[in-house]
Design a protein around this motif. Sequence first.
Motif, short mmCIF file in Angstrom:
data_model
loop_
_atom_site.label_atom_id
_atom_site.label_comp_id
_atom_site.label_asym_id
_atom_site.label_seq_id
_atom_site.Cartn_x
_atom_site.Cartn_y
_atom_site.Cartn_z
N TYR A 245 -6.00 6.65 1.67
CA TYR A 245 -5.64 5.50 1.17
C TYR A 245 -6.68 4.25 1.89
N THR A 256 -1.85 -0.01 2.75
CA THR A 256 -2.51 0.43 1.86
C THR A 256 -3.18 -0.44 0.67
N SER A 257 -2.42 -1.58 0.38
CA SER A 257 -3.06 -2.52 -0.57
C SER A 257 -2.89 -3.83 -0.15
#
Length: 285
Positions: A245, A256-257
Amino acid sequence: MASSTAATTTAKHRRIAYRTAGHRQGPITRLMSPGDLGELMKPFVFLDYFEFSNAVTSGLPVHPHSGIATHTTLLQGSVDYADSTGKSGTLNPQSIEWMQAGGGVWHGGGPSGHEPLRGFQLWIALPPALELADAYSDYVDDKSVPRDGSTRVLLGSYRNLKSPISYEEPVTYLRVQLRDGEHWTYEASKRHDIAWLAIATGGLLVDGASLGREMAVFERGSAPIEVVAQGDVELVIASATTHPYPLVTGHYSVHTSRAALVRGEAGYAAIATTMKLKPGQPIGA
């Protein structure tokens, strides 16, 4: 930082791809961070070696994290700790602090007693299923750390031993002590394609190179890592399956985002309004 090819190795032993002495600021040497080797070594994204004199430090003030786990292993000295899950106490020499921050946590600590304080702090990026989960902390006394001769299992499993820390991702982290001239071989799980080691004291002969107090990152692959001690040596070594990721970073967080980062930072901000600990202050203040 020197480098060589990072292609998958087919040699009989794992080759060194990178080595670094890190960047020292006072008592802390930063060997890896998310913006450099952490991108290559994820889920391992951050590594500090610390060496404090109790006479000149009051420890780390209360600070937050989200999206990661922090693993602190003491090589020498004791630490008083507290975290926003409600746990507090004292870590004795050779003990471990595991802080799985998830969706937000605060913690802090400082030297207990007058002995110098040495150790490593490692950050591990959490997968999506855990990066916003409830925070979880574990404080493992030295007597509960499994060992095989000179090798102590700090996280994950090694041979027939398993760390008491409840973390099921494919990661192994060991502390190894060797005598001058001693040979030692690490054979990681076949699932683990990344590996590194960092030396606290002494030196090592690895892949034909003499290493001092530094970090070595190995080529991807599954070949064994072979070392020979040059002097009495204290080191940590780790391997894992690559974290697939992105690393999206905040000041105290890795997610991860971007959406997960925003939720994680909002989570620890909300915790700050209800916890007994005081942000930015030493524990007990």
